[in-house]
Design a protein around this motif. Structure first.
Motif, PDB file in Angstrom:
ATOM      1  N   VAL A 110      36.018  43.691  44.289  1.00 63.96           N
ATOM      2  CA  VAL A 110      35.011  42.758  43.780  1.00 63.96           C
ATOM      3  C   VAL A 110      34.876  42.946  42.273  1.00 63.96           C
ATOM      4  O   VAL A 110      34.862  41.976  41.504  1.00 63.96           O
ATOM      5  CB  VAL A 110      33.647  42.980  44.478  1.00 63.96           C
ATOM      6  CG1 VAL A 110      32.560  42.117  43.859  1.00 63.96           C
ATOM      7  CG2 VAL A 110      33.761  42.759  45.974  1.00 63.96           C
ATOM      8  N   LEU A 111      34.794  44.198  41.833  1.00 64.81           N
ATOM      9  CA  LEU A 111      34.673  44.483  40.403  1.00 64.81           C
ATOM     10  C   LEU A 111      35.917  44.041  39.635  1.00 64.81           C
ATOM     11  O   LEU A 111      35.814  43.482  38.538  1.00 64.81           O
ATOM     12  CB  LEU A 111      34.401  45.972  40.180  1.00 64.81           C
ATOM     13  CG  LEU A 111      33.051  46.479  40.677  1.00 64.81           C
ATOM     14  CD1 LEU A 111      32.970  47.990  40.556  1.00 64.81           C
ATOM     15  CD2 LEU A 111      31.910  45.816  39.923  1.00 64.81           C
ATOM     16  N   LEU A 112      37.101  44.282  40.201  1.00 62.13           N
ATOM     17  CA  LEU A 112      38.337  43.859  39.536  1.00 62.13           C
ATOM     18  C   LEU A 112      38.405  42.343  39.400  1.00 62.13           C
ATOM     19  O   LEU A 112      38.825  41.814  38.364  1.00 62.13           O
ATOM     20  CB  LEU A 112      39.567  44.377  40.282  1.00 62.13           C
ATOM     21  CG  LEU A 112      39.839  45.872  40.177  1.00 62.13           C
ATOM     22  CD1 LEU A 112      40.997  46.264  41.086  1.00 62.13           C
ATOM     23  CD2 LEU A 112      40.120  46.270  38.740  1.00 62.13           C
ATOM     24  N   THR A 113      37.996  41.635  40.444  1.00 62.06           N
ATOM     25  CA  THR A 113      38.004  40.177  40.400  1.00 62.06           C
ATOM     26  C   THR A 113      36.966  39.664  39.412  1.00 62.06           C
ATOM     27  O   THR A 113      37.235  38.730  38.648  1.00 62.06           O
ATOM     28  CB  THR A 113      37.773  39.600  41.812  1.00 62.06           C
ATOM     29  OG1 THR A 113      38.795  40.112  42.679  1.00 62.06           O
ATOM     30  CG2 THR A 113      37.839  38.085  41.811  1.00 62.06           C
ATOM     31  N   LEU A 114      35.803  40.284  39.389  1.00 59.34           N
ATOM     32  CA  LEU A 114      34.770  39.904  38.423  1.00 59.34           C
ATOM     33  C   LEU A 114      35.238  40.191  36.998  1.00 59.34           C
ATOM     34  O   LEU A 114      35.024  39.391  36.080  1.00 59.34           O
ATOM     35  CB  LEU A 114      33.473  40.651  38.741  1.00 59.34           C
ATOM     36  CG  LEU A 114      32.210  40.209  38.036  1.00 59.34           C
ATOM     37  CD1 LEU A 114      31.912  38.742  38.286  1.00 59.34           C
ATOM     38  CD2 LEU A 114      31.036  41.064  38.497  1.00 59.34           C
ATOM     39  N   MET A 115      35.919  41.314  36.809  1.00 64.37           N
ATOM     40  CA  MET A 115      36.476  41.645  35.492  1.00 64.37           C
ATOM     41  C   MET A 115      37.518  40.604  35.077  1.00 64.37           C
ATOM     42  O   MET A 115      37.542  40.159  33.917  1.00 64.37           O
ATOM     43  CB  MET A 115      37.095  43.048  35.519  1.00 64.37           C
ATOM     44  CG  MET A 115      37.578  43.525  34.161  1.00 64.37           C
ATOM     45  SD  MET A 115      38.109  45.264  34.192  1.00 64.37           S
ATOM     46  CE  MET A 115      39.765  45.099  34.827  1.00 64.37           C
ATOM     47  N   ALA A 116      38.372  40.187  36.006  1.00 64.62           N
ATOM     48  CA  ALA A 116      39.392  39.176  35.697  1.00 64.62           C
ATOM     49  C   ALA A 116      38.733  37.858  35.297  1.00 64.62           C
ATOM     50  O   ALA A 116      39.175  37.194  34.349  1.00 64.62           O
ATOM     51  CB  ALA A 116      40.327  38.976  36.894  1.00 64.62           C
ATOM     52  N   TRP A 117      37.666  37.490  36.005  1.00 65.19           N
ATOM     53  CA  TRP A 117      36.952  36.267  35.641  1.00 65.19           C
ATOM     54  C   TRP A 117      36.357  36.413  34.232  1.00 65.19           C
ATOM     55  O   TRP A 117      36.465  35.507  33.410  1.00 65.19           O
ATOM     56  CB  TRP A 117      35.848  35.956  36.653  1.00 65.19           C
ATOM     57  CG  TRP A 117      35.167  34.652  36.354  1.00 65.19           C
ATOM     58  CD1 TRP A 117      35.509  33.419  36.808  1.00 65.19           C
ATOM     59  CD2 TRP A 117      34.044  34.449  35.482  1.00 65.19           C
ATOM     60  NE1 TRP A 117      34.676  32.471  36.291  1.00 65.19           N
ATOM     61  CE2 TRP A 117      33.763  33.072  35.467  1.00 65.19           C
ATOM     62  CE3 TRP A 117      33.250  35.303  34.717  1.00 65.19           C
ATOM     63  CZ2 TRP A 117      32.718  32.529  34.725  1.00 65.19           C
ATOM     64  CZ3 TRP A 117      32.214  34.763  33.965  1.00 65.19           C
ATOM     65  CH2 TRP A 117      31.953  33.389  33.981  1.00 65.19           C
TER      66      TRP A 117
END
Length: 163
Positions: free
Chosen positions: A92-99
């Protein structure tokens, strides 16, 4: 913890009940980066102690962190370690970081990048179909009723109806 999410029969709403406060995800970020002691978290985040204490207790109560004493000679010497449930927040954090990298990055580029431990190269998270292995984009997915769907959700078609 029980599935509450108010009147919304929704896994996203239920997840936000636990992770939805701004400081909560930032606390999880720091713990998953290996910063586990209260003083280190407070210093890194710049958060008020009462807010940090509340967020840590919420994460412990929901089973994302465990609180462990790290010094027997100091009664308040605790650190917070992620459980399996807590480690599962990392994607979730990695995806939020990518966004954030794509849509809210400061000038000069992303402040941090994900690095794949195995090959040592920069990694970019990507969702894949568990059936065929194809990469998924927002246009490739629809949402349908799952095994826990209520009657209203079972009556709805796949959403959105068209891409």
């Amino acid at each position: 913890m029980p599935f509450r999410a108010y009147d919304q029969h929704c896994s996203i709403a239920a997840a936000l009940e636990v992770l939805g406060e701004r400081w909560t995800l930032l606390v999880m970020r720091e713990v998953l980066l290996g910063r586990r002691r209260f003083a280190d978290l407070k210093r890194r985040l710049g958060v008020a102690p009462n807010i940090l204490s509340d967020r840590l207790q919420t994460l412990v109560d929901h089973g994302l962190l465990i609180r462990e004493r790290y010094a027997d000679n100091h009664p308040d010497a605790f650190e917070y370690r992620p459980t399996r449930k807590g480690v599962d927040v990392q994607p979730v954090l990695l995806t939020l970081m990518a966004w954030g990298d794509a849509h809210a990055t400061p000038p000069g580029g992303p402040p941090r990048v994900a690095v794949h431990r195995t090959c040592g190269h920069e990694a970019h998270p990507q969702l894949h179909c568990t059936h065929c292995g194809d990469a998924l984009s927002p246009r490739d997915t629809q949402i349908g009723p799952g095994p826990g769907a209520n009657a209203q959700q079972r009556a709805e078609p796949l959403l959105p109806a068209s891409a």
